[in-house]
Design an enzyme around this catalytic site. Structure first.
Site, PDB file in Angstrom:
ATOM      1  N   GLY A 128     -28.795  47.005   7.297  1.00  0.00           N
ATOM      2  CA  GLY A 128     -30.158  47.349   7.305  1.00  0.00           C
ATOM      3  C   GLY A 128     -30.926  46.425   7.280  1.00  0.00           C
ATOM      4  O   GLY A 128     -30.794  45.244   7.827  1.00  0.00           O
ATOM      5  N   GLU A 129     -32.232  46.540   6.582  1.00  0.00           N
ATOM      6  CA  GLU A 129     -33.366  45.455   6.409  1.00  0.00           C
ATOM      7  C   GLU A 129     -33.843  44.791   7.666  1.00  0.00           C
ATOM      8  O   GLU A 129     -34.744  43.911   7.714  1.00  0.00           O
ATOM      9  CB  GLU A 129     -32.510  43.956   5.653  1.00  0.00           C
ATOM     10  CG  GLU A 129     -31.798  44.284   4.271  1.00  0.00           C
ATOM     11  CD  GLU A 129     -31.409  42.759   3.828  1.00  0.00           C
ATOM     12  OE1 GLU A 129     -31.715  41.849   4.267  1.00  0.00           O
ATOM     13  OE2 GLU A 129     -30.724  42.943   2.738  1.00  0.00           O
ATOM     14  N   GLY A 130     -33.158  45.150   8.870  1.00  0.00           N
ATOM     15  CA  GLY A 130     -33.795  44.747  10.158  1.00  0.00           C
ATOM     16  C   GLY A 130     -33.031  43.304  10.614  1.00  0.00           C
ATOM     17  O   GLY A 130     -33.218  42.751  11.618  1.00  0.00           O
TER      18      GLY A 130
END
EC number: 2.4.2.21
Length: 359
Positions: free
Chosen positions: A317-319
């Protein structure tokens, strides 16, 4: 001030004439027709986006990370302490997390946005768009009110549009929030019509003996809140979370500027499903970076009609996946703008056409 409905109505259609010109140009480049595969299709897709004015190019790059806590954490659906959301958000301000390192490598700026972290005071260094200290527990109540969802969508859309005015032409979305794969699975289940057990995964290493409880929580959330699958705002408000709303806002904001937005993983797929229910016109602006390893990823992507470019078995996740894929966008632009043309060479290849940007 514009309403959400007003902004949704401003999303421009992809330009088919520009895409046709781009197709002819690419077919006339110094290579066999179609030999650069999906890179060619990506360049053509970019050429059709009005915000790029018919010529695929990348200006400034931005990854917007939406950070929020979730009341459903109380149901035992995640093994990480809720405080990790705030701690990791602080780490992002120092540039030490996965997305920060990958974004720096890609030459992109990371914007860390607090849309609902559960701390008494705002965290220094974060962009403060906090709606509340975490969403409601979707197993026993809606995640938020419709008004809260619409206001956050509007705020993020406007912020995204401001970044575009300041030269950002490529957006990536990311998120941070303990337990957020649970509301994401609820959104995917609701909109795709698939059963919770088909889309609920282990998230951040949830032990398999706790998976049945997570599936049950998602089922209870949907049964209790009865989200309308045709209404993206309703789905986000009832079984979503502030981080998911924020990501949907970035997608809608970028599309309203005629600009591309790179999806990340499973959370972004869920947000995209909701955003597309609000405005199907945004779909051509969504570029899937990678195939998330989270269960339900394929189901969500299939419903969106998207095929990711990378399969790295990632589920951070997180980008992180969006940042990792940014050089692919730049590569598509490079072949379009910098390759030589067959018309200027002594090579004749069957199936190739003369490049013509003006016809």
């Amino acid at each position: 001030m514009q309403t959400l409905a007003d902004l949704l109505n401003t999303i421009p259609a992809i330009d088919p004439a520009a895409m046709s010109r781009a197709q002819r140009h690419i077919d006339g480049l110094l290579k066999p027709v179609g030999s650069l595969g999906r890179l060619e299709a990506l360049a053509i897709q970019l050429a059709g986006m009005p915000g790029l004015n018919g010529i695929p190019h990348v200006g400034k790059k931005a990854v917007l990370v939406m950070c929020a806590d979730h009341g459903v954490w109380e149901e035992g659906v995640a093994i990480s302490p809720k405080e990790v959301t705030a701690i990791q958000a602080e780490n992002m301000t120092r540039g030490t997390t996965g997305v920060c390192v990958l974004a720096a490598q890609a030459g992109a700026n990371v914007y860390v946005i607090d849309v609902g972290i559960d701390t008494a005071e705002p965290i220094p260094g974060l962009i403060n768009m906090r709606v509340a200290r975490g969403s409601g527990n979707i197993a026993s109540a809606p995640a938020m009110s419709r008004h809260q969802a619409e206001k956050l969508l509007l705020d993020v859309i406007c912020y995204t549009r401001e970044l575009a005015k300041n030269g950002v032409t490529l957006f990536g979305v990311g998120e941070l929030g303990m337990a957020n794969t649970t509301p994401a699975a609820a959104i995917v289940s609701t909109i795709t019509g698939r059963a919770p057990e088909e889309v609920v995964g282990i998230g951040a290493n949830l032990p398999t003996d706790k998976l049945a409880n997570k599936i049950d929580v998602v089922r209870r959330a949907i049964t209790l809140n009865q989200p309308n699958p045709q209404d993206g705002v309703d789905v986000l408000a009832k079984v979503g979370g502030f981080d998911l709303v924020g990501m949907a806002g970035v997608m809608l904001g970028a599309a309203s500027c005629g600009l591309p937005v790179l999806l990340d993983g499973f959370l972004s797929y869920a947000a995209a499903l909701a955003a597309c229910q609000m405005s199907p016109a945004i779909k051509p602006y969504l570029i899937p970076s990678h195939l998330s390893a989270e269960k339900g990823a394929r189901i969500a992507l299939s419903h969106l009609g998207l095929e990711p470019f990378l399969n790295m078995e990632m589920r951070l996740g997180e980008g992180s996946g969006a940042a990792l894929a940014m050089p692919i966008i730049e590569a598509a632009c490079a072949i379009y703008n910098n390759m030589g043309e067959l018309a200027a060479s002594n090579i004749v290849l069957p199936g190739n056409t003369t490049s013509d940007l003006n016809s």
